[in-house]
Design a protein around this motif. Structure first.
Motif, PDB file in Angstrom:
ATOM      1  N   GLU A   5       0.911  -1.288  -0.006  1.00  0.00           N
ATOM      2  CA  GLU A   5       0.136  -0.062   0.105  1.00  0.00           C
ATOM      3  C   GLU A   5       0.977   1.284   0.006  1.00  0.00           C
ATOM      4  OE1 GLU A   5      -2.083  -2.934   2.741  1.00  0.00           O
ATOM      5  OE2 GLU A   5       0.002  -2.250   2.434  1.00  0.00           O
ATOM      6  N   SER A  20      -3.249   3.471  -2.930  1.00  0.00           N
ATOM      7  CA  SER A  20      -2.786   2.514  -4.002  1.00  0.00           C
ATOM      8  C   SER A  20      -2.462   1.181  -3.294  1.00  0.00           C
ATOM      9  CB  SER A  20      -1.789   3.073  -4.826  1.00  0.00           C
ATOM     10  OG  SER A  20      -2.220   4.499  -5.590  1.00  0.00           O
ATOM     11  N   CYS A  21      -2.521   0.321  -4.041  1.00  0.00           N
ATOM     12  CA  CYS A  21      -2.166  -1.063  -3.327  1.00  0.00           C
ATOM     13  C   CYS A  21      -1.569  -1.812  -4.721  1.00  0.00           C
ATOM     14  CB  CYS A  21      -3.188  -1.954  -3.053  1.00  0.00           C
ATOM     15  SG  CYS A  21      -2.695  -3.669  -2.531  1.00  0.00           S
ATOM     16  N   ALA A  22      -0.172  -2.041  -4.525  1.00  0.00           N
ATOM     17  CA  ALA A  22       0.065  -2.819  -5.737  1.00  0.00           C
ATOM     18  C   ALA A  22       0.381  -4.213  -5.434  1.00  0.00           C
ATOM     19  CB  ALA A  22       1.732  -2.168  -6.260  1.00  0.00           C
ATOM     20  N   SER A  24       1.460  -8.290  -6.405  1.00  0.00           N
ATOM     21  CA  SER A  24       2.392  -9.061  -7.354  1.00  0.00           C
ATOM     22  C   SER A  24       2.439 -10.570  -6.900  1.00  0.00           C
ATOM     23  CB  SER A  24       3.794  -8.760  -7.289  1.00  0.00           C
ATOM     24  OG  SER A  24       4.571  -8.659  -5.919  1.00  0.00           O
ATOM     25  N   ARG A  71      -9.890  -0.444  -9.705  1.00  0.00           N
ATOM     26  CA  ARG A  71      -8.726  -1.473  -9.805  1.00  0.00           C
ATOM     27  C   ARG A  71      -8.169  -0.989 -11.476  1.00  0.00           C
ATOM     28  NH1 ARG A  71     -10.416  -7.200  -8.479  1.00  0.00           N
ATOM     29  NH2 ARG A  71      -8.240  -7.670  -9.397  1.00  0.00           N
ATOM     30  N   LYS A  75      -2.089  -2.990 -14.565  1.00  0.00           N
ATOM     31  CA  LYS A  75      -1.139  -2.649 -13.781  1.00  0.00           C
ATOM     32  C   LYS A  75      -0.950  -3.333 -12.428  1.00  0.00           C
ATOM     33  CE  LYS A  75      -1.192   2.252 -15.205  1.00  0.00           C
ATOM     34  NZ  LYS A  75      -1.252   3.728 -14.655  1.00  0.00           N
ATOM     35  N   LYS A  76      -2.105  -4.231 -12.414  1.00  0.00           N
ATOM     36  CA  LYS A  76      -1.854  -4.968 -11.026  1.00  0.00           C
ATOM     37  C   LYS A  76      -2.140  -4.047  -9.846  1.00  0.00           C
ATOM     38  CE  LYS A  76       0.259  -8.956 -12.868  1.00  0.00           C
ATOM     39  NZ  LYS A  76       1.278 -10.215 -12.944  1.00  0.00           N
ATOM     40  N   LYS A  77      -3.155  -3.142  -9.873  1.00  0.00           N
ATOM     41  CA  LYS A  77      -3.351  -2.225  -8.869  1.00  0.00           C
ATOM     42  C   LYS A  77      -4.799  -2.096  -8.410  1.00  0.00           C
ATOM     43  CE  LYS A  77       0.931   0.722  -8.992  1.00  0.00           C
ATOM     44  NZ  LYS A  77       1.376   2.035  -9.246  1.00  0.00           N
ATOM     45  N   TYR A  79      -7.143   0.638  -6.028  1.00  0.00           N
ATOM     46  CA  TYR A  79      -7.068   2.169  -5.446  1.00  0.00           C
ATOM     47  C   TYR A  79      -8.221   2.169  -4.483  1.00  0.00           C
ATOM     48  CZ  TYR A  79      -4.108   2.748  -9.474  1.00  0.00           C
ATOM     49  OH  TYR A  79      -2.998   2.631 -10.523  1.00  0.00           O
ATOM     50  N   CYS A  95      -4.682  -3.356   2.400  1.00  0.00           N
ATOM     51  CA  CYS A  95      -5.059  -4.069   1.009  1.00  0.00           C
ATOM     52  C   CYS A  95      -5.061  -5.489   1.541  1.00  0.00           C
ATOM     53  CB  CYS A  95      -3.889  -3.733   0.144  1.00  0.00           C
ATOM     54  SG  CYS A  95      -4.685  -4.388  -1.521  1.00  0.00           S
TER      55      CYS A  95
END
Length: 115
Positions: A5, A20-22, A24, A71, A75-77, A79, A95
């Motif tokens: 986050e 934001s939350c990235a 992976s 989302r 970008k695999k994010k 929000y 997240c």
């Protein structure tokens, strides 16, 4: 699986922030994503969640009309746009996703709403 986050901070009442939350390490686009928050001494509560394709969202009553979850699967994010913030929105925001029976949380980001 990793969830990271960002975007928290100090904001005045009535202000806005975007978290934001990235993501992976997993197939992001096929899983429901959620935002939770927690204040000291209280249980973590669901703020909002969003379906895998983004077409369906769900909000806690306390944030309806003020927060928006969305989302970007490319970008695999995920929000969380937070508007009209109130002091009671102060919390650590997390997240979250669940893959099969396993729950995954980010490290959290602090949001403080204060004048």
């Amino acid at each position: 699986v990793q969830l990271v986050e960002s975007g928290g901070g100090l904001v005045q009442p009535g202000g806005s922030l975007r978290l934001s939350c990235a993501a992976s390490g997993f197939s992001f686009s096929i899983y429901i994503m959620s935002w939770y928050r927690q204040t000291p001494g209280k249980e973590r509560e669901l703020v909002a969640d969003i379906s895998s394709a983004g077409g369906s969202t769900n909000y806690a009553d306390s944030v309806k009309g003020r927060f928006t979850i969305y989302r970007d699967n490319a970008k695999k994010k995920v929000y969380l746009q937070m508007n009209s913030l109130k002091p009671e929105d102060t919390a650590v925001y997390y997240c979250y996703t669940r893959i099969s029976r396993l729950k995954y949380w980010g490290q959290g980001t602090q949001v403080t709403v204060s004048s």
